[in-house]
Design a protein around this motif. Structure first.
Motif, PDB file in Angstrom:
ATOM      1  N   SER A 183      34.658  35.171  45.837  1.00  0.00           N
ATOM      2  CA  SER A 183      35.526  35.693  46.898  1.00  0.00           C
ATOM      3  C   SER A 183      35.760  34.678  48.014  1.00  0.00           C
ATOM      4  O   SER A 183      36.586  34.890  48.898  1.00  0.00           O
ATOM      5  N   ASN A 242      46.952  37.865  43.661  1.00  0.00           N
ATOM      6  CA  ASN A 242      46.499  39.207  44.005  1.00  0.00           C
ATOM      7  C   ASN A 242      45.035  39.100  44.419  1.00  0.00           C
ATOM      8  O   ASN A 242      44.139  39.082  43.576  1.00  0.00           O
ATOM      9  N   LYS A 243      44.813  39.000  45.727  1.00  0.00           N
ATOM     10  CA  LYS A 243      43.461  38.733  46.216  1.00  0.00           C
ATOM     11  C   LYS A 243      42.511  39.892  45.948  1.00  0.00           C
ATOM     12  O   LYS A 243      41.338  39.691  45.640  1.00  0.00           O
ATOM     13  N   SER A 244      43.009  41.087  46.060  1.00  0.00           N
ATOM     14  CA  SER A 244      42.127  42.243  45.866  1.00  0.00           C
ATOM     15  C   SER A 244      41.634  42.311  44.426  1.00  0.00           C
ATOM     16  O   SER A 244      40.510  42.735  44.157  1.00  0.00           O
ATOM     17  N   LYS A 288      41.447  39.589  42.566  1.00  0.00           N
ATOM     18  CA  LYS A 288      40.965  38.234  42.272  1.00  0.00           C
ATOM     19  C   LYS A 288      41.669  37.713  41.028  1.00  0.00           C
ATOM     20  O   LYS A 288      41.047  37.295  40.031  1.00  0.00           O
TER      21      LYS A 288
END
Lengths: 114, 112
Positions: free
Chosen positions: B28, B67-69, B71
């Motif tokens: 993260s 899309n960070k959420s 990953k």
């Protein structure tokens, strides 16, 4: 007019030997790197130098020793070669030691240890 | 530990269609992502990058989505051309920008 060049392109040698791979860049960059691409195809950073100073030294056996005589050159010496050292070794350079600076890779040296 | 994963070893696409290459990461702390392209007997060459403050970056036929959420990032090539046939590596770095962590690559074949 190759930007990042490596010699030799192929290297076949016996276990226990000592060998060197040379890398030169004509881009005027300050930072140079060595990567290893193993049989699983992952490219892993081994070392990085910035202005001839060692910055990154990953968990690499001390049989591997990089040497940077000047900013344009970063050579890799490997002592007492082992079967597991067989891989493709890539040299790269970037303007500065920042990941936002594009890394330019050499064509690779395929090392085979018999 | 594979912090950057490219779960599809290969992908075959018809010329003119869209190619979608996927990449997942576990760390993260990663906040900068890149795609490199590699032809046989050559070194990887930089293709496109994206910072975590963006969710999309476009350069000609190449677009990277982040899309960070989830990953997850993906590289879209539209339209695909036979010259795009190569190995595509996803790479990531944390905010300290110390080093790149690469995935194992996806072989893309574009059929004419």
């Amino acid at each position: 007019d190759t930007a990042v060049s490596q010699t030799p392109k192929y290297l076949v040698t016996q276990m226990g030997n000592d060998k060197s791979i040379k890398c030169e860049q004509n881009l005027g960059h300050d930072t140079m790197y060595w990567y290893k691409q193993d049989s699983k195809k992952f490219l892993k950073i081994m070392f990085s130098y910035n202005n001839k100073e060692l910055i990154i030294n990953e968990t690499v056996p001390n049989r591997f020793s990089p040497k940077s005589p000047d900013k344009a050159h970063l050579n890799l010496h490997i002592n007492s070669l082992e079967l597991g050292d067989s891989a493709v070794y890539f040299c790269a350079s970037s303007q500065q030691h920042r990941v936002t600076d594009t890394q330019y890779f050499g064509p690779g040296t395929r090392l085979t240890v018999l | 530990d594979q912090q950057v994963k490219q779960n599809s070893p290969s992908l075959s696409v018809q010329e003119g269609r869209i190619s979608i290459l996927n990449c997942d990461y576990t760390n993260s702390m990663f906040d900068y992502f890149l795609w490199y392209k590699k032809y046989p007997a050559e070194g990887p060459t930089f293709l496109i990058s994206i910072s975590s403050i963006k969710d999309k970056n476009e350069d000609g036929r190449f677009t990277v989505f982040l899309n960070k959420s989830a990953k997850h990032l993906s590289l879209h090539i539209v339209p695909s051309q036979p010259g795009d046939s190569a190995v595509y590596f996803c790479a990531a770095s944390d905010k300290y920008g110390n080093k790149l962590v690469f995935g194992a690559g996806t072989i893309l074949r574009v059929k004419s």
